[in-house]
Structures are given as C-alpha cells and as structure tokens.
Design an enzyme around this catalytic site. Structure first.
Site, short mmCIF file in Angstrom:
data_model
loop_
_atom_site.label_atom_id
_atom_site.label_comp_id
_atom_site.label_asym_id
_atom_site.label_seq_id
_atom_site.Cartn_x
_atom_site.Cartn_y
_atom_site.Cartn_z
N LYS A 115 0.87 -1.18 0.00
CA LYS A 115 0.00 0.00 0.00
C LYS A 115 0.90 1.23 0.00
CE LYS A 115 -1.47 2.78 3.08
NZ LYS A 115 -1.51 4.04 2.34
N PRO A 116 0.97 1.95 -1.13
CA PRO A 116 1.77 3.18 -1.13
C PRO A 116 1.06 4.27 -0.33
CG PRO A 116 0.68 2.89 -3.26
CD PRO A 116 0.31 1.69 -2.42
N SER A 117 1.79 5.33 -0.02
CA SER A 117 1.14 6.48 0.63
C SER A 117 0.02 6.98 -0.28
CB SER A 117 2.16 7.59 0.85
OG SER A 117 1.47 8.79 1.16
N GLU A 118 -1.09 7.31 0.32
CA GLU A 118 -2.23 7.83 -0.46
C GLU A 118 -1.85 9.13 -1.18
OE1 GLU A 118 -2.00 7.27 2.73
OE2 GLU A 118 -2.65 8.98 3.95
N SER A 126 5.63 7.04 10.13
CA SER A 126 5.78 7.76 11.39
C SER A 126 5.68 6.81 12.58
CB SER A 126 4.70 8.82 11.49
OG SER A 126 3.44 8.19 11.50
N ALA A 154 3.64 7.08 15.07
CA ALA A 154 2.23 6.80 15.37
C ALA A 154 1.71 5.66 14.50
CB ALA A 154 1.39 8.06 15.15
N GLU A 189 10.35 0.80 10.13
CA GLU A 189 11.36 1.85 9.90
C GLU A 189 10.64 3.17 10.15
OE1 GLU A 189 14.42 1.41 9.32
OE2 GLU A 189 14.57 -0.64 8.57
N CYS A 240 14.36 10.83 6.82
CA CYS A 240 14.41 10.32 8.19
C CYS A 240 15.82 10.35 8.78
CB CYS A 240 13.81 8.93 8.27
SG CYS A 240 14.39 7.90 6.92
N GLU A 248 10.69 15.52 15.41
CA GLU A 248 11.03 15.40 13.99
C GLU A 248 10.22 16.44 13.20
OE1 GLU A 248 9.61 11.84 11.98
OE2 GLU A 248 11.52 11.67 10.94
P1 NAD Z 1 2.82 8.18 7.90
O1 NAD Z 1 3.05 7.29 9.06
O2 NAD Z 1 1.80 9.23 8.00
O3 NAD Z 1 2.40 7.31 6.64
C1 NAD Z 1 3.21 6.21 6.22
C2 NAD Z 1 2.31 5.17 5.65
O4 NAD Z 1 1.57 4.57 6.73
C3 NAD Z 1 1.26 5.70 4.67
O5 NAD Z 1 1.13 4.81 3.59
C4 NAD Z 1 0.01 5.76 5.51
O6 NAD Z 1 -1.17 5.66 4.74
C5 NAD Z 1 0.20 4.54 6.39
N1 NAD Z 1 -0.58 4.52 7.63
C6 NAD Z 1 -1.00 5.56 8.38
N2 NAD Z 1 -1.71 5.10 9.43
C7 NAD Z 1 -1.73 3.75 9.34
C8 NAD Z 1 -2.33 2.71 10.12
N3 NAD Z 1 -3.07 2.97 11.19
N4 NAD Z 1 -2.13 1.43 9.75
C9 NAD Z 1 -1.40 1.13 8.64
N5 NAD Z 1 -0.84 2.08 7.86
C10 NAD Z 1 -0.99 3.37 8.20
O7 NAD Z 1 4.24 8.73 7.51
P2 NAD Z 1 4.56 9.72 6.31
O8 NAD Z 1 4.12 11.05 6.78
O9 NAD Z 1 4.05 9.18 5.01
O10 NAD Z 1 6.15 9.60 6.23
C11 NAD Z 1 6.98 10.33 7.04
C12 NAD Z 1 7.49 9.48 8.20
O11 NAD Z 1 8.16 8.33 7.68
C13 NAD Z 1 8.50 10.22 9.00
O12 NAD Z 1 8.29 10.01 10.38
C14 NAD Z 1 9.82 9.59 8.58
O13 NAD Z 1 10.84 9.69 9.50
C15 NAD Z 1 9.43 8.20 8.31
N6 NAD Z 1 10.39 7.55 7.42
C16 NAD Z 1 11.28 6.66 7.95
C17 NAD Z 1 12.22 6.04 7.13
C18 NAD Z 1 13.20 5.05 7.69
O14 NAD Z 1 13.91 4.42 6.91
N7 NAD Z 1 13.29 4.87 8.99
C19 NAD Z 1 12.25 6.33 5.77
C20 NAD Z 1 11.33 7.24 5.26
C21 NAD Z 1 10.40 7.84 6.10
#
Ligand code: NAD
Length: 503
Positions: A199-202, A252, A254, A273, A307, A405
C-alpha cells in the site's frame, strides 16, 4: 539577498518552460494492481493526487477498502507456493530484469516522482538509481545466503538449517521516497521467496503503480499486488489480516504503533522503519568547513523530508559561532525551485499543504521560544508548499524544535562543553535512527560512535548509504533492517531439520 535584519530572502526558481513535467500518457493506470492486472476497486470513492509545486490535481486514484485488500491477499496467497519453489538463480534473474526495466525507464520514473512530490530531478533521479541498485544487490545476495554449517551437534544427529520464505508480506510505504522505499521492501521480500501486497502512501502512489505496470509481464500473477488507499483503512486491514505473515512499514512513529497493535492478534512479524532526529556532534578539532558543506546536503536533501537528515547540530561551545557562520553561508547558497527550473535546483516544496502547515508551525513556535533564526525561518510565497532553508541557532536544551522530527528544511544548533554532555544530550531523544560525529581524533571518534544510541553512526560524514550495509533504527525508530543481507534475513524464517543417523 540579505535584508536589513540580516535575514536572507529566498526566491523560488520557477520553471521557465510552462509545459508540464509529465503528460497524461506518462501516468500509470489509476487502479489497484491485483493478481497481475489493474482492477477497479470495490468502492467508487477517489483520492486526489496533488503536485505540491502548483497545488493542482494531477491524478485521481481509487480509495481502497478492506475488501480490496482481502482480494489482493488471496492473490498473494495463491501465488506464494510457485514463487517460493523457484530456484535462487531463477528469482535472481527476474530481479535483475526488474532492475534493467527500472533503469531503462529512469527518466519517466524520475519525472513522475518529481511531479508527485515536487522533489528536484537530481533527487528523483538518484532515487531511481538507488532503487535499481537495491534490486541488483538483492539479486546477487539471494544466491549467496549462508548459515550455520550442517553437522552433528548432538550425538548421531545431523542438523541442517533451512532458510524459508515467510509467505505473504504486507508493505506500507511513506511519501518522502515513494519508489525508493517501495524498492527497499519489494526487492528483499521477493528475493527471499515471498509474495507481497503493498500500500503506497495515499499522497504519492504514482511511481509504485508505474513500477507495477513496468514489471507486470515479468512476475507471475499475484506475486506483487498494489492496493491504494488510506492507512487507517487499507493499511490497518493489511496489518491485521490473518493470512499476511509479516507487516513491514516505513512511516511515522504513530503509524508504527498502530500497525504493531493491529498485528498483535495474529502474532505476525512486524518490521518498522520509523522516524529520525539525527544529532550531528561536532568537536572543536573537526574540519568545520567540511562539516558545514556536508550539512548543506545532508540537512536539506529531499527538502529535509528525510528520516536520516542531519537536522540537529550539537557543536562545542568554543567553535559554535564560527561553525554557525560557515553553515549559514552554505545554506544561503541552496537553490530552491521547481523540478524543471534547472539541474542545479537542490530544494523543492513540502509534499502537501498539511505537511507545510506542520513544518511552518514548528518554525512559528520556535520563534516564540528563545531561539535565533540565523537564516530562513518561514514559508515562501506560493503557489506551492515551499519553506525557506532554515538554521535555528542558540537553541536551548529541550526545545521542541530540537527534540521533535520537523521533517523539513530546518537545522537546529545547540552547544555543549564536554564529551559526556555531548553524548548525553545527543541520546536524549526518543528516536534512534542515525547520528554523526565530527572529529579528527581517532580515540574520540570510536568512543563516541560506540556510545551513541543510533542504528547508523557516521564519522566525518552524514547520510551516505549503500545497498550492502543495513539501515534501521533503535528505540522509537523501530526495529528490523532495510538493505543488506540483514533485510534478507528479516524476510525469511529459519528451520532446523535434525536427522537421527545412529545405528
Ligand atoms: P505516515 O506514518 O503518516 O504514513 C506512512 C504510511 O503509513 C502511509 O502509507 C500511511 O497511509 C500509512 N498509515 C498511516 N496510518 C496507518 C495505520 N493505522 N495502519 C497502517 N498504515 C498506516 O508517515 P509519512 O508522513 O508518510 O512519512 C513520514 C514518516 O516516515 C517520518 O516520520 C519519517 O521519519 C518516516 N520515514 C522513515 C524512514 C526510515 O527508513 N526509517 C524512511 C522514510 C520515512
């Protein structure tokens, strides 16, 4: 340009050519990819995909449902036996062919990624190159797996260790490196013999869907499936699904917690991650000019939406003023602009209005604290979600901007007076993804690197990655490793078979 108050005014370099970065023909099908074909979703709701430079809608993708996930998981379950039975050599050749296909489409993929995220073409082209290398590395590594030697470890009993696929892996990816984060998961998951549903980011589905389109004829149906939609619905169903053997999320903290909770009932494996807040510890004996010029890249690559970004400087008080001057002069040279505004553009917009509001909110609150804006400090004129490259100096211990962050083009600078204080304060954050230490002293570099509680520690460098070495965090940054043979291990299970050969 510098104002009377000493602050720079940053102008956004706009594309001279008003023609679009992509045409309609470049877009992938706006559907889910299940069982080898693009399919309609079970609901008719759609999600707008927005260009963050122009704020215009460039595509509409279906908003997936739990039912769409169930269909994709069923396809992945049906495909897993045949995929797992392929010889390592056969899977390896397929991964090499995927790498070739990606490499041949570098320009198309880079433009799509830049149109969807606003990132400079230099960054999106680098992303595609790294995605290609990830597939090539995994294609090689899967043929060279090693384990404990077979042998008699109990009397008359021969032990053999088998490395088996897990089955079906669910993957959830973020918006900051949509194609690259997908590649970091897909390559080792397929290499280890699993099938997957991603599932990619929406907000940024385009390159993942394009990837599926490009490799559709290479992979057997059901091996790779893509379902679009929101995390709380589609991601959550993937995490709880009883037929999914592991859930891997980059995102993230959360979302990581939500996924781990959803995975608990089925006791599936979890690979996380999550966020980072990388400290950059600079000692007085460091090459300050080298550190400042390195941070110009490592702090602002991908507009700081990274990140591992070098976002939190801890510099020895005796060289702090000199270092801040050098850093500010480097940061003021950064070229901010749209992807088509020239190959030298280094910083693009924030990915979305919501994220732009979040980053500028941090800056507004920091200005109300006892923090000095050394350069930048706020939003740039629209259209687009641009934020000025910013250095916040004289940041007091525990300030919000130095603990949380921000995930934007912002570096904070704090000072310390001795090694113990530097280590204590660097470690005093809930996240533990990456850090760097800058010193010409060998004893100090080894000692400090060992005491820093982060999954990657660079010495006299920052944000340099390679497919052969692991990437992943400690503490709130999650667990599990991307890249390297450690990722292959994470996506496999170990079986011990013991033969009694006594007479
Ligand atoms: P996000 O957590 O909002 O979204 C990431 C993905 O998770 C999205 O596809 C989103 O739809 C999904 N998601 C959200 N809630 C969910 C749930 N309850 N169950 C399952 N999936 C869910 O994060 P973002 O804003 O897209 O990305 C930024 C974050 O990603 C930052 O905190 C960054 O540090 C982290 N990040 C970490 C790495 C790493 O390698 N550690 C790499 C890139 C980004």
């Amino acid at each position: 340009m510098t104002t009377a108050a000493g602050l720079t005014t940053v102008t956004i370099r706009r594309a001279a050519d008003t023609s679009a970065l992509i045409t309609a023909a470049d877009l992938p099908p706006a559907r889910h990819f299940v069982d080898g074909t693009f399919v309609e979703g079970s609901a008719d709701r759609v999600i707008d995909v927005v260009d963050p430079c122009t704020e215009s809608v460039i595509a509409r993708i279906p908003e997936g449902t739990a039912e769409d996930i169930d269909r994709a998981v069923a396809a992945a379950v049906a495909a897993k036996g045949q995929w797992a039975r392929l010889l390592p050599k056969e899977r390896s050749e397929l991964l090499h062919t995927i790498a070739d296909r990606l490499a041949a489409n570098t320009e198309l993929l880079s433009k799509l990624e830049s149109a969807n995220t606003g990132k400079p073409l230099a960054v999106s082209t680098d992303d595609v190159g790294q995605a290609v290398d990830t597939f090539r590395f995994m294609a090689g590594a899967l043929r060279a797996t090693t384990s404990m030697a077979a042998g008699d470890y109990a009397e008359n009993h021969l032990s053999v260790i088998l490395r088996e696929p897990l089955g079906v892996v669910g993957v959830v990816t973020p918006w900051n490196y949509p194609l690259l984060m997908a590649a970091w998961k897909i390559a080792p998951i397929l290499a280890a013999g699993n099938t997957l549903v991603i599932k990619p980011s929406e907000q940024t589905p385009l390159t993942t869907l394009k990837f599926a389109e490009l490799v559709a004829d290479l992979l057997p149906p059901g091996v790779l499936n893509v379902v679009n939609g929101y995390g709380a619905v589609v991601g959550a169903r993937l995490a709880e699904h009883p037929d999914v053997n592991m859930i891997a999320l980059t995102g993230s903290v959360a979302s990581g917690r939500a996924v781990a909770r959803a995975a608990a009932d089925s006791l599936k494996r979890v690979h996380l991650e999550l966020g980072g807040k990388a400290p950059v510890v600079i000692f007085p004996d460091a090459d300050l000019a080298a550190a400042a010029s390195s941070l110009r890249v490592a702090g602002f690559w991908n507009s700081g939406q990274e990140c591992g970004a070098a976002c939190r400087v801890l510099v020895h008080a005796s060289v702090a003023a000199q270092f801040v001057d050098q850093l500010v002069s480097e940061v003021r040279k950064l070229v901010v602009g749209e992807p088509l505004a020239g190959e030298d553009v280094e910083v693009g917009p924030m990915v979305s209005k919501a994220h732009f509001d979040r980053v500028t909110g941090y800056l507004e609150r920091a200005k109300k604290e006892d923090v000095r804006v050394a350069t930048g400090g706020g939003a740039l004129d629209g259209p687009g979600y641009f934020v000025a490259p910013t250095v916040l100096a004289d940041v007091p211990e525990g300030a919000e901007a130095a603990r949380e962050e921000i995930f934007g083009p912002v570096i904070t600078v704090e000072t310390f007076t001795d090694e113990d204080e530097a280590v204590r304060r660097a470690n005093d954050v809930p996240l533990g993804l990456s850090a760097s230490v800058w010193t010409e002293n060998a004893r100090r570099s080894h000692d400090i690197a060992a005491r820093l509680d982060f999954g990657t520690v660079w010495v006299n460098s920052h944000l340099v990655l390679a497919s052969e070495v692991p990437w992943g965090g400690f503490k709130g940054s999650g667990y599990g490793r991307d890249l390297s043979v450690y990722a292959l291990d994470d996506y496999a299970r170990t079986k011990h078979v013991m033969h009694n050969h006594g007479r």
